[in-house]
Design a protein around this motif. Sequence first.
Motif, PDB file in Angstrom:
ATOM      1  N   THR A 211       0.800  -1.234   0.000  1.00 21.06           N
ATOM      2  CA  THR A 211       0.000   0.000   0.000  1.00 21.06           C
ATOM      3  C   THR A 211       0.832   1.285   0.000  1.00 21.06           C
ATOM      4  OG1 THR A 211      -1.849  -1.128   1.077  1.00 21.06           O
ATOM      5  CG2 THR A 211      -1.816   1.268   1.231  1.00 21.06           C
ATOM      6  N   PRO A 212       1.921   1.405   0.792  1.00 17.74           N
ATOM      7  CA  PRO A 212       2.693   2.656   0.779  1.00 17.74           C
ATOM      8  C   PRO A 212       3.259   3.018  -0.591  1.00 17.74           C
ATOM      9  CG  PRO A 212       3.236   1.393   2.733  1.00 17.74           C
ATOM     10  CD  PRO A 212       2.401   0.487   1.858  1.00 17.74           C
TER      11      PRO A 212
ATOM     12  N   GLY B 235       0.452   5.131  -1.829  1.00 15.02           N
ATOM     13  CA  GLY B 235       1.156   6.320  -1.349  1.00 15.02           C
ATOM     14  C   GLY B 235       1.966   7.020  -2.421  1.00 15.02           C
TER      15      GLY B 235
ATOM     16  N   THR C  95       2.205   5.511   4.168  1.00 13.18           N
ATOM     17  CA  THR C  95       1.397   5.797   2.976  1.00 13.18           C
ATOM     18  C   THR C  95       1.077   7.281   2.866  1.00 13.18           C
ATOM     19  OG1 THR C  95       0.404   3.586   3.059  1.00 13.18           O
ATOM     20  CG2 THR C  95      -0.771   5.263   1.791  1.00 13.18           C
TER      21      THR C  95
END
Length: 564
Positions: A163-164, A168, A471
Motif C-alpha cells: 500500500t505505501p 502512497g 502511505t
Amino acid sequence: MNETLLALLAFSPIVMAAILLVGLNWPAKKAMPVAFGLTVLIALFGWDMSSTRVLASVFQGFGITVSVLWIVFGAIFLLNTLKHTGAITTIRNGFTDISADRRVQAIIIAWCFGSFIEGASGFGTPAAIAAPLLVAIGFPALAAVLMGMMIQSTPVSFGAVGTPIIVGVNKGLDTHNIGESLVAHGSTWDAYLQQITSSVAMIHATVGVMIPVLMAMMLTRFFGKNKSWTEGLDILPFALFAGAAFTIPYALTGVFLGAEFPSLIGGLVGLAIVVTAAKRGFLVPKSKWDFESEDKWPAEWLGSLKIDLDENKGAQKMSMARAWAPYVLLAVTLVASRVSPEFKGFLKSVSLSFSNILGETGVSTAIQPLYLPGGILVFVALVAVLIQGRSAAPLAKAFGESSKTLIGAGFVLVFTIPMVRIFINSGVNAADLASMPVTTANFAADLVGSAFPALSATVGALGAFIAGSNTVSNMMFSQFQFEVAQTLTISSAVVVALQAVGAAAGNMIAIHNVVAASATVGLLGREGATLRKTVIPTFYYLVMTGIIGLVVIYGFNVTDALMR
C-alpha cells in the motif's frame, strides 16, 4: 509575492499539522481537518485555483480514500477473523518452545513474524500483535513494545501488500503529467514505478539487515541486569543471519515481482529459515540471555494487562498447517493476481471510474475493488472461516471490530488525502504559478543544493511522524521529492525511493503506532519512554539511508527514464 514567501505559504499546512499534532498534542482527527481547511484557502486565494478544480481534487481524494480504506478494512478483517477462529493463538503458541534465549525470541517473534504480518496487514498491526505475544512469554511490557516498534521500519514500505508504494507513491505523484513525459522519453509509468520499487527494496535490504542486531543490543542495554550493549553483540552471527534471511528474499521479490510481495514473501521465507536454524542451534550462542526476575523490574517496565496464551481454548485443537493456510492462500492469490494476465484481467474488469471530474482535465480516479488487495484479503478471510471455523460467527465478530477501526482511520484520511490532491493539482491556476510541491521543491533545492539526497529520507520520516503513516507521508511528499530531483537534474526515481524508505523508518517514532502498541499491553500514558529509545534505531536508519542516497546518485550516477 516572491519565491520564498510562496514556498513558505505552500508548506504552511504541513507545518500547521506538525504544530497541532506534535506541539499541542492534538489528535489527528482534529489536526488534519484544520490543515485541510488551510490548504483550501491557500489554493483559492494564494494560488488562485478555480473553486471547480479544488472541488474536483477533493472528489478525486475521496475516490483514493475509498481505495485505501478498502485495503485497510481487508487487512484488519482477515486478522480479526483469524483471531476469532483461533488461528492467531495457534500460530503464536508455536513460537514459545523454539529457544529460551530472549534475544532469539525477540528476533523470531518481532522481526520474522512481525515482518510477515506487516506484509499481510500493515497499519501498525505487527507491533500490536508482537507486543502482547512477547509479554505473554515473559517480556517486560516496555521491552515488548520497543521490539514491536523497531520492526516498524524495513518491512513497512511494502506493508499491507504494498500500500505505501501502490497507493502512497502512485497517488502522491502527478501521474498524468509524469506519465506523458515518460512516454515521450520512450518509457512507461509502470516501468518507472517498478524502478522506484526496486530502489526501495535494495536500500531497505542494505540498511535493514542490521535491525535484528540493534534489537538484541537495545534489549540487553535497556532491560538487562548489566545494562550492556555487548551482551547484545554476543548474538551477532545469528542476528545477521536472521536479517539476511528476510532481506535477501525481500529484495529479490521487490525487484522481480513488484511492490505487493517483498514483506509478505520475505517474512514467510525468513520465518521458515530462522525458526529452523534456531531449533537446530545454528549460530545461536551457547550462553542464554534472560531478564532478571520480575520482582526486580522497575515499575516503568510493567503494563497493566496480563496476556493469556490460552485465552482461546479452541485454538489448541487446530493444527499449525490449518492455522497458517489462510496466509499461504493470501500469498499465492496475490502473486497470481499480479503475474497471471487472465486472472489480472478478470479482477480488473470490475472497475468504477470517474474521468475528468467536474470537467477538469486530468483530475480522475478509479476504484477496482477486486484487484485492490482489499478484495483478495476479504476473499481469504471468507475461505479461512470455511477451513477453520465451525460457524460464521467469526466473520460477524471480525466485521464489527474491523468496521469500528475503519471509522477512526477513515475520518482522518477523508481530510488528509484530498489535501494532498489539492497540493498536486495546484499547478493549473489563474496566477500561472507552479504547483505547491514544485514551488517548495525549488526553494529546498536552492537552500541545500546537491546535498538534498542526504535529507530526502528525513523528510519522509517527518511525514510519517506527523501523520503516523508511511502511505500518507508518501502521498504528502512524493511529488515534492520528485520536483527537487528534477530541479537538481538527478534521478527522481531514487529520490522518491529515499522518501519511501525514510517514511518507513519514521514509523518507529510515529506517535500513533506507539500508542496502538502500548495499548495492547496496558502501557498507555508512557509513550515517551518508548519514543526516547526508538529515536536511536530511527537515527541509524536515516543516516545510513542518506549516505546510500548520496553514493547511489553521485557515486554510481544512477539515472532514470526522465533523465535521458
